[in-house]
Design a protein around this motif. Sequence first.
Motif, PDB file in Angstrom:
ATOM      1  N   ASP A  84       0.942  -1.124  -0.049  1.00  0.00           N
ATOM      2  CA  ASP A  84       0.012   0.035  -0.008  1.00  0.00           C
ATOM      3  C   ASP A  84       0.584   1.272   0.118  1.00  0.00           C
ATOM      4  O   ASP A  84       1.429   1.553   0.969  1.00  0.00           O
ATOM      5  N   SER A  85       1.074   1.819  -1.121  1.00  0.00           N
ATOM      6  CA  SER A  85       2.073   3.150  -1.291  1.00  0.00           C
ATOM      7  C   SER A  85       1.414   4.307  -0.299  1.00  0.00           C
ATOM      8  O   SER A  85       2.391   4.903  -0.035  1.00  0.00           O
ATOM      9  N   LYS A  86       0.346   4.449  -0.179  1.00  0.00           N
ATOM     10  CA  LYS A  86      -0.445   5.248   0.863  1.00  0.00           C
ATOM     11  C   LYS A  86       0.075   5.341   2.176  1.00  0.00           C
ATOM     12  O   LYS A  86       0.440   6.222   2.760  1.00  0.00           O
ATOM     13  N   ALA A  87      -0.048   4.180   2.703  1.00  0.00           N
ATOM     14  CA  ALA A  87       0.319   3.760   3.933  1.00  0.00           C
ATOM     15  C   ALA A  87       1.857   3.419   4.266  1.00  0.00           C
ATOM     16  O   ALA A  87       2.359   3.315   5.306  1.00  0.00           O
ATOM     17  N   GLU A  96     -12.698 -11.160   6.839  1.00  0.00           N
ATOM     18  CA  GLU A  96     -13.227 -10.013   6.167  1.00  0.00           C
ATOM     19  C   GLU A  96     -12.350  -8.667   6.542  1.00  0.00           C
ATOM     20  O   GLU A  96     -12.941  -7.563   5.984  1.00  0.00           O
ATOM     21  N   GLN A  97     -11.432  -8.681   7.146  1.00  0.00           N
ATOM     22  CA  GLN A  97     -10.716  -7.574   7.546  1.00  0.00           C
ATOM     23  C   GLN A  97      -9.304  -7.398   6.968  1.00  0.00           C
ATOM     24  O   GLN A  97      -8.703  -8.337   6.670  1.00  0.00           O
ATOM     25  N   TRP A  98      -9.119  -6.195   6.703  1.00  0.00           N
ATOM     26  CA  TRP A  98      -7.780  -5.725   5.962  1.00  0.00           C
ATOM     27  C   TRP A  98      -6.714  -5.402   7.295  1.00  0.00           C
ATOM     28  O   TRP A  98      -6.995  -4.778   8.322  1.00  0.00           O
ATOM     29  N   PHE A  99      -5.405  -5.774   7.159  1.00  0.00           N
ATOM     30  CA  PHE A  99      -4.361  -5.468   8.149  1.00  0.00           C
ATOM     31  C   PHE A  99      -3.383  -4.907   7.399  1.00  0.00           C
ATOM     32  O   PHE A  99      -2.823  -5.304   6.405  1.00  0.00           O
ATOM     33  N   ASN A 100      -2.663  -3.676   8.115  1.00  0.00           N
ATOM     34  CA  ASN A 100      -1.477  -3.384   7.587  1.00  0.00           C
ATOM     35  C   ASN A 100      -0.405  -3.854   8.418  1.00  0.00           C
ATOM     36  O   ASN A 100      -0.179  -4.348   9.450  1.00  0.00           O
ATOM     37  N   LEU A 101       0.596  -4.305   7.715  1.00  0.00           N
ATOM     38  CA  LEU A 101       1.819  -5.179   8.120  1.00  0.00           C
ATOM     39  C   LEU A 101       3.308  -4.487   8.064  1.00  0.00           C
ATOM     40  O   LEU A 101       3.376  -3.873   6.963  1.00  0.00           O
ATOM     41  N   ASN A 102       4.059  -4.621   9.014  1.00  0.00           N
ATOM     42  CA  ASN A 102       5.188  -3.946   9.074  1.00  0.00           C
ATOM     43  C   ASN A 102       6.150  -4.534  10.281  1.00  0.00           C
ATOM     44  O   ASN A 102       5.896  -5.640  10.779  1.00  0.00           O
TER      45      ASN A 102
END
Length: 346
Positions: A84-87, A96-102
Amino acid sequence: MANTEQALARASPVRTDEQIVPRNRWVPIGKSNCYLNEEKSQRSPIFKIAVDILKQTNFFRAFTASSTIPAIYIQQFWDTIRFDSKAGSFKCQLDEQWFNLNQDTLRDALQITPVDKNRAFSSPPTPDTLVDFVNKLGYPKEVMHLSNVTTNDMFQPWRALATIINLCLTGKTSGFERPRAPVLQILWGIVNRAHIDYAERMWEEFTQSIHTFTEDKRKLAQHTLGKKKATLILIPSIRFTKLIIFHLQRLHNFHPRPESPLHLPTEEPVLGHLKFSAKGSKQEVFGMTIPNELINNVIRGADYYDDYRVKEFQINRTNPGMNTRFWSKKDVDRSKDFIFAIQKRL
């Protein structure tokens, strides 16, 4: 918020497994990111001392942790993973959930806690520092570039340590492969007892697995259109994938899917039998002596430690000058003090 998520977890899933990722699109799981089974220790004192050195770190769980999760979530993770370039981070969908990963996602999944929360991480070593480091550990010829380094050519016990790191903490499938900079940075940090961000180094390797997977997936799609030769794709880094999913499921309570097949720890690749002899030889080659700071009371009191020192001494005596060129004056003095006791056992 927690009550809402718990209610969702108890309710019926919105989609079936087949609707999330159809079975005919499931990707085979590769044999990387191995599990270190402490109950199946190798007899070699080199292996034993390498594992006990790793146990002194705050991230040893990264070698041994495992989990049981619904197999569909492994497929969904890799089917939806994207940048995700924005995030400025990777993201994936689970249930049904989306997660940001780092790197903090992996850090929390592996339960890596800082040794000193009030102390900032040191910068990881530069490529030039790593080149000097590998030469200091011992290598058949002078290393000029990191791209020239292979774990199979490194001297013991550092070869064993690098191989275990390469096989257990990355998406590589062979310990003989060229270690990338993060692997050597982890090894450098262990040897120097440095306060670097080990989770970030592991995350860098994990993102490399993502890049490789998505690129292979793109090539496979092109082949489907008749443009290029097919590239077999495999899900990499299975243990870390499962631990991230397990961590997110525990926090966000998405559907456990009891009717779905489970992927068990016993299905994960296990670190196999390591080879300790030098390439083209049946004899080990020892490099830099293990620093005193890494020899704790557990190692010092173990029977295998004396066996290790005997083996090191015997080989150094058989090959005079091969290994002592890596010794400091302190190493020489330690060796002289030890010679009398060693000779009793020869």
